[in-house]
Write a protein that holds these residues in place. Sequence first.
Motif, PDB file in Angstrom:
ATOM      1  N   ALA A 243       0.867  -1.176   0.000  1.00  0.00           N
ATOM      2  CA  ALA A 243       0.000   0.000   0.000  1.00  0.00           C
ATOM      3  C   ALA A 243       0.900   1.221   0.000  1.00  0.00           C
ATOM      4  N   THR A 244       0.321   2.396   0.185  1.00  0.00           N
ATOM      5  CA  THR A 244       1.106   3.625   0.223  1.00  0.00           C
ATOM      6  C   THR A 244       2.236   3.491   1.245  1.00  0.00           C
ATOM      7  N   GLY A 245       3.448   3.803   0.811  1.00  0.00           N
ATOM      8  CA  GLY A 245       4.596   3.726   1.702  1.00  0.00           C
ATOM      9  C   GLY A 245       5.357   2.432   1.629  1.00  0.00           C
TER      10      GLY A 245
END
Length: 280
Positions: free
Chosen positions: A80-82
Amino acid sequence: MPAWAEAVRGAALALLLAGTAGAVQAQTSDLVSKTQFRVCADPAADPMSMQDGSGYENKLAELFAAKLERPVSYTWFPMATGFIRQTLKAGKCDVVMGYAQGHELVLNTNHYMTSAYALVVPSDGPLAGVNELSDPALQGLTLGVIAGSPPATHMARHGLIGKARAYALVVDRRVESPASDMLDDLAAGEIDAAVLWGPIAGPLVERDHPGLKVVPLIREAGAPKLFYRITMGVRRGEKVWQRQLNSLIRRNKPEIDALLAEAGVPLLDDMGERPLDVGQ
């Protein structure tokens, strides 16, 4: 000191500093482990990567680690994001086993497979012969699709979005599995067909839903494209490591193809125009 001499001295100093900075950068950017094959992976991205080692990307990692004569080690983090920032960029691991070609967050290796989004239908039903989203047989039916994925644009173009059932694109795969939910709904008759990324759909159908059929969407006209070349991702600037993996991909392509085909991944030729004959 004459002006010309001052200029020469300044230029020499600049070159010296640049060389020193380059040497430091070379030392600090070479973070690749020489004793382990360190993989950045999602612990619950079934059927690709799983913390129990059952995913086909886990098996691909084992293959590459064996060729390098190193053990596999993992840094687990949800995709996911990151993800890249917390794993690869942080120097905790050295390779992401599956990354779409051309993504700017990583340095891509050469691609090791080409695949496409696929239409999944009951293998013994009236849709068994459908191989493109423009087929009139799909009109008025309920198709499952991951919200925001490229096939949704084609479905809208062909008037299939009005009755479509959308499944979430971004979830924590440790607690939710939209692809599995979609295929379960199809098997239960709650939707008429499913549109999924082939390397997810193929292995899940192979393992859990033998009554379903996976048809790669290789005949769709217009944008966006539905086939993608899949690479491994490494840190930007680590060209030596990239070249080493490229060499392994080239020299072990038949073994890689066989591993992916056995898992149920629908493989295509490089242009995404026809199924790949792994037996050739």
